[in-house]
Design a protein around this motif. Structure first.
Motif, PDB file in Angstrom:
ATOM      1  N   ARG A  75       2.078  -1.499 -20.334  1.00  0.00           N
ATOM      2  CA  ARG A  75       2.518  -2.653 -19.578  1.00  0.00           C
ATOM      3  C   ARG A  75       1.341  -3.290 -18.838  1.00  0.00           C
ATOM      4  O   ARG A  75       1.233  -4.524 -18.761  1.00  0.00           O
ATOM      5  CB  ARG A  75       3.604  -2.229 -18.578  1.00  0.00           C
ATOM      6  CG  ARG A  75       4.209  -3.388 -17.810  1.00  0.00           C
ATOM      7  CD  ARG A  75       4.937  -4.341 -18.724  1.00  0.00           C
ATOM      8  NE  ARG A  75       5.510  -5.455 -18.001  1.00  0.00           N
ATOM      9  CZ  ARG A  75       6.153  -6.469 -18.558  1.00  0.00           C
ATOM     10  NH1 ARG A  75       6.289  -6.510 -19.871  1.00  0.00           N
ATOM     11  NH2 ARG A  75       6.649  -7.443 -17.821  1.00  0.00           N
ATOM     12  N   ASP A  79       0.024  -7.096 -19.357  1.00  0.00           N
ATOM     13  CA  ASP A  79      -0.102  -8.056 -18.254  1.00  0.00           C
ATOM     14  C   ASP A  79      -1.533  -8.587 -18.154  1.00  0.00           C
ATOM     15  O   ASP A  79      -1.752  -9.774 -17.873  1.00  0.00           O
ATOM     16  CB  ASP A  79       0.301  -7.393 -16.934  1.00  0.00           C
ATOM     17  CG  ASP A  79       1.799  -7.137 -16.854  1.00  0.00           C
ATOM     18  OD1 ASP A  79       2.549  -7.748 -17.649  1.00  0.00           O
ATOM     19  OD2 ASP A  79       2.222  -6.313 -16.018  1.00  0.00           O
ATOM     20  N   GLN A  84      -1.766 -11.834 -16.076  1.00  0.00           N
ATOM     21  CA  GLN A  84      -0.807 -11.676 -14.993  1.00  0.00           C
ATOM     22  C   GLN A  84      -1.085 -10.445 -14.148  1.00  0.00           C
ATOM     23  O   GLN A  84      -0.460 -10.248 -13.117  1.00  0.00           O
ATOM     24  CB  GLN A  84       0.619 -11.581 -15.556  1.00  0.00           C
ATOM     25  CG  GLN A  84       1.041 -12.820 -16.316  1.00  0.00           C
ATOM     26  CD  GLN A  84       2.416 -12.666 -16.941  1.00  0.00           C
ATOM     27  OE1 GLN A  84       3.009 -11.593 -16.890  1.00  0.00           O
ATOM     28  NE2 GLN A  84       2.919 -13.746 -17.533  1.00  0.00           N
ATOM     29  N   GLY A  85      -2.005  -9.601 -14.581  1.00  0.00           N
ATOM     30  CA  GLY A  85      -2.282  -8.372 -13.842  1.00  0.00           C
ATOM     31  C   GLY A  85      -3.162  -8.636 -12.642  1.00  0.00           C
ATOM     32  O   GLY A  85      -3.872  -9.634 -12.554  1.00  0.00           O
TER      33      GLY A  85
END
Length: 227
Positions: A75, A79, A84-85
């Motif tokens: 995950r 991301d 998005q991380g």
């Protein structure tokens, strides 16, 4: 003689699928998972996941810490690829932390000890089954139980009604006088009503003895929202 290979360990496939499709999405995924678990037509993978979770918490299989940590890494990489991380290292659990997280998940999903959804339907089914068995037999002293719920007036009314109904009908079939036949028919009906009232009163007392809350009105509870 060649050495036999060790038995394969559970792959925790259902847990991996559930983590990927539900748990990776945070609170919304948890809510969707709970809805899927309590759905009337559960997917096979959801049923397998519930049983897998039960086996893990019961100590029948090892805690799949590796599966959980791999999903955390997957995950985080996904991301990061989407920008998005936050750049932090992915979450990492040890065996104790993974077990506690799964125990919290079990409690959140509201599952029975058998790994089945603990919804209103299952509760009603279990209650009916328990009440049905108690109607046949109650643990303890049966003589004391009989003395507790028995009403001798209702029993006398029932027996008297049965006797009056039976005798009146039998005599009515043997006489030919119209007036007497009409009178005996009324006595038969009256006896039948007496037996019904007495027997019904005994049945109600027996049910209330088994379940004191029987026949009481239930309050309507608002439905829980998903979010």
């Amino acid at each position: 003689m060649t050495e036999q290979p060790p038995p394969p360990t559970p792959s925790a496939h259902a847990l991996a699928v559930v983590m990927r499709d539900y748990l990776s999405y945070g609170e919304s995924g948890m809510a969707d998972l709970k809805e899927a678990v309590h759905s009337r037509s559960r997917k096979p993978v959801i049923g397998a996941f519930c049983q897998e979770l039960r086996q893990i918490l019961a100590g029948e299989v090892a805690v799949p810490t590796g599966v959980i940590n791999r999903e955390f890494r997957r995950r985080a990489e996904e991301d990061a690829a989407l920008g998005q991380g936050d750049g932090d290292d992915p979450m990492h659990y040890d065996d104790q932390q993974a077990y506690e997280a799964l125990a919290d998940l079990w409690e959140y999903l509201d599952l029975t000890p058998e790994g089945e959804p603990h919804d209103a339907h299952s509760v009603l089914k279990a209650t009916v089954k328990k009440s049905r068995s108690q109607l046949l037999w109650i643990d303890g002293d049966p003589v004391q139980a009989l003395r507790t719920w028995m009403s001798w007036r209702s029993l006398a009314l029932f027996v008297a009604g049965v006797v009056v109904c039976t005798v009146s009908w039998a005599v009515r079939e043997r006489v030919d006088v119209t007036f007497l036949r009409s009178l005996l028919l009324l006595l038969t009906i009256a006896g039948f009503a007496m037996a019904g009232i007495g027997g019904g009163a005994l049945w109600l007392r027996r049910v209330r003895y088994v379940n004191p809350d029987a026949f009481l009105p239930t309050e309507d509870k608002p439905k829980e929202t998903r979010r």
